[in-house]
Write a protein that holds these residues in place. Structure first.
Motif, PDB file in Angstrom:
ATOM      1  N   GLY A  63       0.966  -1.223  -0.037  1.00 12.86           N
ATOM      2  CA  GLY A  63       0.021   0.045  -0.139  1.00 12.86           C
ATOM      3  C   GLY A  63       0.995   1.288   0.003  1.00 12.86           C
ATOM      4  N   MET A  64       1.860   1.440   0.760  1.00 14.68           N
ATOM      5  CA  MET A  64       2.861   2.420   0.841  1.00 14.68           C
ATOM      6  C   MET A  64       3.527   2.775  -0.683  1.00 14.68           C
ATOM      7  SD  MET A  64       3.294   3.709   3.727  1.00 14.68           S
ATOM      8  CE  MET A  64       2.802   3.356   5.487  1.00 14.68           C
ATOM      9  N   ARG A  74      -0.268  11.762   2.214  1.00 11.22           N
ATOM     10  CA  ARG A  74      -0.324  10.932   3.407  1.00 11.22           C
ATOM     11  C   ARG A  74      -1.081   9.859   3.298  1.00 11.22           C
ATOM     12  NH1 ARG A  74      -2.531  16.051   4.777  1.00 11.22           N
ATOM     13  NH2 ARG A  74      -1.360  17.595   5.823  1.00 11.22           N
ATOM     14  N   VAL A  75      -0.657   8.725   4.366  1.00 14.36           N
ATOM     15  CA  VAL A  75      -1.177   7.434   4.110  1.00 14.36           C
ATOM     16  C   VAL A  75      -1.815   7.281   5.694  1.00 14.36           C
ATOM     17  CG1 VAL A  75      -0.834   4.986   4.138  1.00 14.36           C
ATOM     18  CG2 VAL A  75      -0.186   6.618   2.393  1.00 14.36           C
ATOM     19  N   ILE A  76      -3.173   6.918   5.797  1.00 12.89           N
ATOM     20  CA  ILE A  76      -3.542   6.391   7.125  1.00 12.89           C
ATOM     21  C   ILE A  76      -3.817   4.952   7.109  1.00 12.89           C
ATOM     22  CG2 ILE A  76      -5.572   6.530   8.753  1.00 12.89           C
ATOM     23  CD1 ILE A  76      -6.284   9.172   7.565  1.00 12.89           C
ATOM     24  N   THR A  77      -3.173   4.174   8.101  1.00 13.34           N
ATOM     25  CA  THR A  77      -3.051   2.676   8.107  1.00 13.34           C
ATOM     26  C   THR A  77      -4.180   2.286   9.190  1.00 13.34           C
ATOM     27  OG1 THR A  77      -1.380   2.538   9.660  1.00 13.34           O
ATOM     28  CG2 THR A  77      -1.109   2.330   7.087  1.00 13.34           C
ATOM     29  N   LEU A  78      -4.922   1.284   8.769  1.00 11.74           N
ATOM     30  CA  LEU A  78      -5.906   0.753  10.111  1.00 11.74           C
ATOM     31  C   LEU A  78      -6.237  -0.619   9.734  1.00 11.74           C
ATOM     32  CD1 LEU A  78      -9.416   2.429   9.663  1.00 11.74           C
ATOM     33  CD2 LEU A  78      -7.771   2.460   7.985  1.00 11.74           C
ATOM     34  N   LEU A 138      -3.025   1.849  13.847  1.00 12.05           N
ATOM     35  CA  LEU A 138      -3.690   3.068  13.584  1.00 12.05           C
ATOM     36  C   LEU A 138      -2.689   4.165  13.683  1.00 12.05           C
ATOM     37  CD1 LEU A 138      -6.227   4.587  12.842  1.00 12.05           C
ATOM     38  CD2 LEU A 138      -6.592   4.926  15.401  1.00 12.05           C
ATOM     39  N   ARG A 139      -2.279   4.613  12.424  1.00 13.15           N
ATOM     40  CA  ARG A 139      -1.287   5.455  12.287  1.00 13.15           C
ATOM     41  C   ARG A 139      -1.486   6.248  10.862  1.00 13.15           C
ATOM     42  NH1 ARG A 139       4.072   1.418  13.110  1.00 13.15           N
ATOM     43  NH2 ARG A 139       3.573   0.683  14.944  1.00 13.15           N
TER      44      ARG A 139
END
Length: 228
Positions: A63-64, A74-78, A138-139
């Motif tokens: 995904g990155m 920006r990327v939000i991971t959850l 969650l970052r």
């Protein structure tokens, strides 16, 4: 959003994220053998399906690399299992912007078991990282962090939590935290804290990783200090 066999929850999480932030949602289907991919796509997500299982970090790094290639800032991971509340994302994003950090971690200290509290205290001691919850998925990652984590060097990380944080600190990136609400996982069990054997394996592997990283840093300092 890395996802493996999360057909029961992934669609709800995708819809929640899109409602909360009105953003693009990418689900990296980690070779699921259920209908995770179709459930995510039906909910409106972009889906990348891996041909074989890479694990949470391999899926996240895919995904990155997608984000870097498509020039996202920006990327939000959850997690796809419903532990993380999409309605907390605007608050997390605002905290990230206000702090000016490269990475912001959403934490929920109240959910930490006694075993986790002991483990995290130990890892704070040996890594020097002032992080409340090392395993929170969650970052928010900024552009510099995305670039670092999409690199070939980051492909060697086994445990995405502490390994990622050590790598980011070595790149002189700033890490911040903000409290968020979370729920217990709906299905399955913690990969790390599922048994004493896995806990021991995780702590040993992470200790070796931490020592190796510190040793490499000290060797570089020694080389830089030598007269030319």
């Amino acid at each position: 959003m890395p996802a493996r066999n999360e057909q029961a929850t992934v669609g709800e999480v995708v819809r929640g994220v899109m409602t909360a932030l009105d953003c693009c949602v990418l689900v990296v289907n980690d070779a699921s053998n259920d209908e995770t991919a179709s459930a995510a796509a039906s909910a409106g997500a972009i889906v990348i399906s891996l041909p074989f299982q890479l694990g949470a970090w391999g899926a996240t790094q895919a995904g990155m690399r997608y984000a870097l290639r498509n020039q996202y800032e920006r990327v939000i991971t959850l997690d796809a299992d419903g532990q993380h509340h999409p309605d907390q994302l605007p608050r997390l994003l605002q905290a990230h912007i206000d702090s000016g950090a490269d990475v912001t971690i959403g934490t929920c200290p109240g959910r930490l078991s006694a075993a986790k509290r002991v483990a995290w205290a130990y890892f704070r001691l040996i890594t020097g990282l002032s992080v409340t919850d090392f395993t929170s998925g969650l970052r928010i990652y900024g552009r510099r962090a995305i670039r670092a984590l999409a690199s070939r060097e980051a492909s060697l990380i086994d445990y995405q939590d502490i390994g990622v944080l050590i790598l980011l600190r070595r790149k002189a990136l700033r890490i911040a935290e903000t409290p968020t609400q979370m729920s217990a996982r709906r299905n399955g069990a913690s990969r790390i804290f599922s048994s004493w054997f896995t806990v021991a394996r995780y702590m040993i592997a992470t200790t070796v990783l931490s020592i190796a990283r510190v040793g490499a840093r000290e060797r570089r300092r020694g080389l830089e200090a030598r007269p030319q």
